[in-house]
Design an enzyme around this catalytic site. Structure first.
Site, short mmCIF file in Angstrom:
data_model
loop_
_atom_site.label_atom_id
_atom_site.label_comp_id
_atom_site.label_asym_id
_atom_site.label_seq_id
_atom_site.Cartn_x
_atom_site.Cartn_y
_atom_site.Cartn_z
N ASN A 1 0.85 -1.19 0.00
CA ASN A 1 0.00 0.00 0.00
C ASN A 1 0.89 1.23 0.00
O ASN A 1 1.98 1.23 0.56
CB ASN A 1 -0.90 0.03 1.23
CG ASN A 1 -1.93 1.15 1.13
OD1 ASN A 1 -2.85 1.06 0.31
ND2 ASN A 1 -1.77 2.20 1.91
N TYR B 1 0.57 10.01 4.48
CA TYR B 1 0.31 10.28 5.88
C TYR B 1 1.44 11.17 6.39
O TYR B 1 2.61 10.77 6.32
CB TYR B 1 0.27 8.99 6.71
CG TYR B 1 -0.42 7.80 6.04
CD1 TYR B 1 -1.79 7.81 5.79
CD2 TYR B 1 0.32 6.68 5.67
CE1 TYR B 1 -2.41 6.71 5.20
CE2 TYR B 1 -0.29 5.58 5.08
CZ TYR B 1 -1.65 5.60 4.85
OH TYR B 1 -2.25 4.52 4.26
N ARG B 2 1.10 12.34 6.92
CA ARG B 2 2.12 13.30 7.34
C ARG B 2 3.00 12.71 8.44
O ARG B 2 2.59 11.82 9.18
CB ARG B 2 1.44 14.57 7.86
CG ARG B 2 0.75 14.33 9.18
CD ARG B 2 0.24 15.62 9.78
NE ARG B 2 -0.27 15.39 11.10
CZ ARG B 2 -1.50 15.71 11.50
NH1 ARG B 2 -2.35 16.27 10.66
NH2 ARG B 2 -1.87 15.47 12.74
N TRP C 1 -0.89 7.76 10.30
CA TRP C 1 -1.94 7.08 9.54
C TRP C 1 -3.15 6.99 10.43
O TRP C 1 -3.10 6.45 11.53
CB TRP C 1 -1.50 5.72 8.99
CG TRP C 1 -0.81 4.78 9.93
CD1 TRP C 1 -1.27 4.33 11.13
CD2 TRP C 1 0.45 4.13 9.70
NE1 TRP C 1 -0.38 3.45 11.67
CE2 TRP C 1 0.68 3.30 10.81
CE3 TRP C 1 1.39 4.17 8.66
CZ2 TRP C 1 1.84 2.52 10.92
CZ3 TRP C 1 2.52 3.38 8.78
CH2 TRP C 1 2.74 2.58 9.90
N GLU D 1 -1.43 1.05 -5.04
CA GLU D 1 -1.33 2.38 -5.64
C GLU D 1 -0.33 2.41 -6.78
O GLU D 1 -0.45 3.24 -7.69
CB GLU D 1 -0.97 3.43 -4.59
CG GLU D 1 -2.14 3.89 -3.72
CD GLU D 1 -2.51 2.92 -2.61
OE1 GLU D 1 -1.83 1.89 -2.47
OE2 GLU D 1 -3.49 3.19 -1.90
N ASP E 1 -4.35 22.07 10.02
CA ASP E 1 -4.82 21.07 9.06
C ASP E 1 -5.70 21.65 7.95
O ASP E 1 -6.01 22.83 7.96
CB ASP E 1 -5.55 19.95 9.82
CG ASP E 1 -5.07 18.58 9.36
OD1 ASP E 1 -5.03 18.37 8.14
OD2 ASP E 1 -4.74 17.76 10.22
C1 LIG Z 1 -1.43 16.68 1.64
C2 LIG Z 1 -2.16 15.52 2.24
C3 LIG Z 1 -1.87 15.10 3.53
C4 LIG Z 1 -2.53 14.02 4.10
N1 LIG Z 1 -2.21 13.65 5.38
C5 LIG Z 1 -2.81 12.57 5.92
C6 LIG Z 1 -2.45 12.13 7.21
O1 LIG Z 1 -1.61 12.71 7.87
N2 LIG Z 1 -3.07 11.02 7.71
C7 LIG Z 1 -4.01 10.33 7.00
O2 LIG Z 1 -4.51 9.32 7.49
N3 LIG Z 1 -4.38 10.75 5.77
C8 LIG Z 1 -3.81 11.84 5.22
N4 LIG Z 1 -4.17 12.25 3.96
C9 LIG Z 1 -5.23 11.54 3.23
C10 LIG Z 1 -4.74 10.20 2.71
O3 LIG Z 1 -3.58 10.37 1.95
C11 LIG Z 1 -5.81 9.52 1.88
O4 LIG Z 1 -6.90 9.23 2.74
C12 LIG Z 1 -5.35 8.26 1.19
O5 LIG Z 1 -6.39 7.75 0.38
C13 LIG Z 1 -4.92 7.18 2.16
O6 LIG Z 1 -4.48 6.05 1.45
P1 LIG Z 1 -4.91 4.58 1.89
O7 LIG Z 1 -6.35 4.42 1.48
O8 LIG Z 1 -4.00 3.71 1.10
O9 LIG Z 1 -4.73 4.48 3.34
C14 LIG Z 1 -3.52 13.34 3.36
C15 LIG Z 1 -3.81 13.76 2.06
C16 LIG Z 1 -3.15 14.84 1.50
C17 LIG Z 1 -3.49 15.27 0.12
MN LIG Z 2 -4.44 2.27 -0.40
#
Ligand SMILES: Cc1cc2nc3c(=O)[nH]c(=O)nc-3n(C[C@H](O)[C@H](O)[C@H](O)COP(=O)(O)O)c2cc1C
Ligand SMILES: [Mn+2]
Length: 532
Positions: free
Chosen positions: A177, A181-182, A195, A283, A332
């Site tokens: 995956n 996630y910041r 996450w 991805e 945020d």
């Molecule tokens: C700039 C940016 C920062 C993000 N930061 C976070 C974060 O810190 N934690 C989080 O859970 N999702 C964050 N997201 C949203 C996730 O990237 C998004 O939900 C993504 O689909 C997660 O992938 P996954 O489905 O594979 O877990 C962020 C998105 C963007 C565009």
């Molecule tokens: Mn995913």
């Protein structure tokens, strides 16, 4: 034509007049945020170009010459360029084409499918032996502080890597995956791993917890040095929230989960880390589909994971299963600070990077900002996928100020009583759309992209007590108003025209529209009237 890497993309932005290079010294502490924020808001008006240009800061204080790229996705045009299309709906069209594929009948139809099948071959990533991300390999004496990581807003608890592509592996299926996630930098070798619990990497983490590794008594000498920040209750909640193992008092899990992080890649790859794809889809395949060219991967040095070969910077490491640490606050994309919470800690084992790496980042805050354009791209690309489950959906609008999970306006072709409520419930069951705090359902004759039309019709059409439905369920971790973290109420508004079969027996008035004959007559004498 796919971009090979971040540099290729920067060069394309430069050629298109979409990049501004800045040579004045700027501070990664707050100052870059203030500049980027003004560009994405104020400059939008000045240049008549929503979002302002991408910015490449070439002289960043304390950065040892590492430049900082920001706002690369920050306009509709750049989002189109990033995905190499003229309209974002082109991607939706390509998805629709794939989804509409039916079994070919006869030789000619099979022949017609060949190009599509050949195209599909490009989706899958290729592992190659080495790549530019390995130009510099540091297995010791590395430091996260070497990079110009931003402190974004005054009340942020530190510096945050804001555009990291975080790669983990499902311990059961082996599937990879990549999510964004910041990461809050704690020191040279550790960072927070934010996450949120409903995201895929968090599920990988819980899966590891469930597998239990071995549970050890706290007093026993484990194979792993005890984490000083160990909080039994927090780890237990993590474990239990997956319906998995329950730790007895005094018990603690042991073991680690490997994680790799790529920072600075071609735009399709970075974008694919934010798309709310079904958890089972890698991805890397989505990036391959978007680029129409396979993603090239290389093996990590110290963990069993692969990373994009052309990444600017790669962090390798692990999180411990018994360690959570306070993360945040962080300014945020809600326009407010997300408050502190407990998250796993990433321990770096190796950093590899290109010889002269470029650090790419973003800021979030009050909309509109760079992420508004990414969100809009997600809205367009996901429409055909939503329609797969809910074919009655005509169009969807996630207004930017609704920060994507607070408000969804959806038009439907209504066919039976209670249809709007079926659609709401369907959306709340659809992956990350579960977070949608308010869903407004309208008939297909409402243009959901026209907020004026929406407001006029929604508020005319509802009898609030009858047409508003509440439900309880998971809400976004960033929701600061919910009664509990991650759990709260959601609202659906059925603003469709009510039918007798729904108990509405009063007459429903027609919308006021002039007849065609009169309109044509006025068209004919419009000039003569001398009004314009
Ligand atoms: C700039 C940016 C920062 C993000 N930061 C976070 C974060 O810190 N934690 C989080 O859970 N999702 C964050 N997201 C949203 C996730 O990237 C998004 O939900 C993504 O689909 C997660 O992938 P996954 O489905 O594979 O877990 C962020 C998105 C963007 C565009
Ligand atoms: Mn995913």
């Amino acid at each position: 034509m796919a971009y090979n890497d971040l540099r290729d993309w920067i060069a394309a932005l430069d050629r298109a007049g979409e990049l501004k290079r800045v040579s004045t010294e700027v501070d990664p502490i707050l100052e870059i945020t203030e500049i980027a924020d003004r560009v994405s808001k104020g400059a939008a008006k000045k240049y008549g170009r929503p979002g302002g240009p991408a910015l490449l800061f070439e002289n960043v204080k304390g950065a040892n010459g590492v430049p900082v790229l920001i706002n690369q996705f920050g306009s509709e045009r750049r989002m189109q360029m990033a995905l190499d299309v003229d309209r974002l709906d082109e991607i939706a069209d390509r998805i629709r084409q794939l989804l509409n594929m039916k079994s070919p009948e006869g030789f000619l139809e099979k022949l017609k499918m060949l190009p599509i099948l050949a195209d599909m071959g490009k989706f899958f990533p290729k592992t190659i032996s080495t790549g530019p991300c390995k130009e510099v390999i540091k297995k010791k004496d590395f430091s996260l502080l070497d990079f110009p990581v931003l402190k974004c807003w005054p009340q942020d608890s530190g510096r945050f890597i804001t555009l990291p592509c975080v790669i983990t592996r499902d311990p059961k299926t082996g599937k990879r995956n990549m999510g964004m996630y910041r990461m809050q930098i704690y020191d040279e070798t550790t960072a927070g791993m934010h996450w949120q619990r409903q995201k895929v990497a968090a599920e990988h983490y819980r899966e590891r917890l469930r597998m239990g590794v071995q549970k050890e008594k706290e007093k026993q000498d484990g194979a792993q040095a005890p984490s000083p920040a160990y909080k039994h209750s927090a780890v237990d909640i993590m474990a239990r929230s997956g319906g998995g193992s329950m730790l007895a008092p005094g018990e603690r899990p042991s073991g680690t989960m490997e994680v790799a992080v790529a920072i600075g890649a071609d735009p399709a790859l970075t974008f694919s880390a934010i798309v709310p794809a079904p958890p089972e889809i890698e991805e890397f395949i989505i990036a391959g589909f978007l680029r129409q060219k396979p993603v090239e991967l290389v093996k990590c040095e110290t963990v069993d994971l692969e990373v994009p070969a052309t990444a600017e910077i790669v962090l390798e490491g692990y999180v411990k299963l018994d360690e959570l640490r306070t993360e945040g606050p962080f300014g945020d994309h809600t326009g407010f600070y997300s408050l502190e919470d407990e998250y796993p800690v990433f321990h770096v084992t190796c950093i590899t990077h290109r010889k002269d790496p470029i650090y790419s980042t973003t800021i979030v805050g009050k909309p509109p900002m760079e992420d508004a354009w990414m969100g809009k791209a997600v809205e367009r690309i996901f429409l055909p996928l939503m329609k797969l489950t809910l074919p009655e959906i005509v169009d969807v609008n996630l207004p930017v100020e609704g920060i994507f999970h607070n408000l969804m306006i959806v038009s439907i072709r209504k066919s039976y009583p209670g249809h709007a409520r079926k659609v709401m419930n369907g959306i709340w069951a659809l992956g990350q759309a579960m977070f949608t705090k308010c869903i407004v359902v309208v008939d297909e004759d409402v243009n959901v992209q026209d907020i004026g039309d929406v407001v006029l019709k929604v508020f005319n059409h509802i009898d609030p007590e009858r047409d508003i439905q509440f439900t309880l369920g998971p809400v976004d971790s960033l929701d600061h108003a919910a009664r509990l973290p991650n759990f709260g109420s959601k609202m659906g508004v059925d603003a469709t025209r009510k039918w007798p079969t729904e108990g509405f027996t009063r007459p429903w008035p027609d919308e006021i529209l002039m007849d065609e004959k009169t309109k044509a007559a006025v068209d004919g004498k419009w000039k003569e009237l001398g009004i314009e």
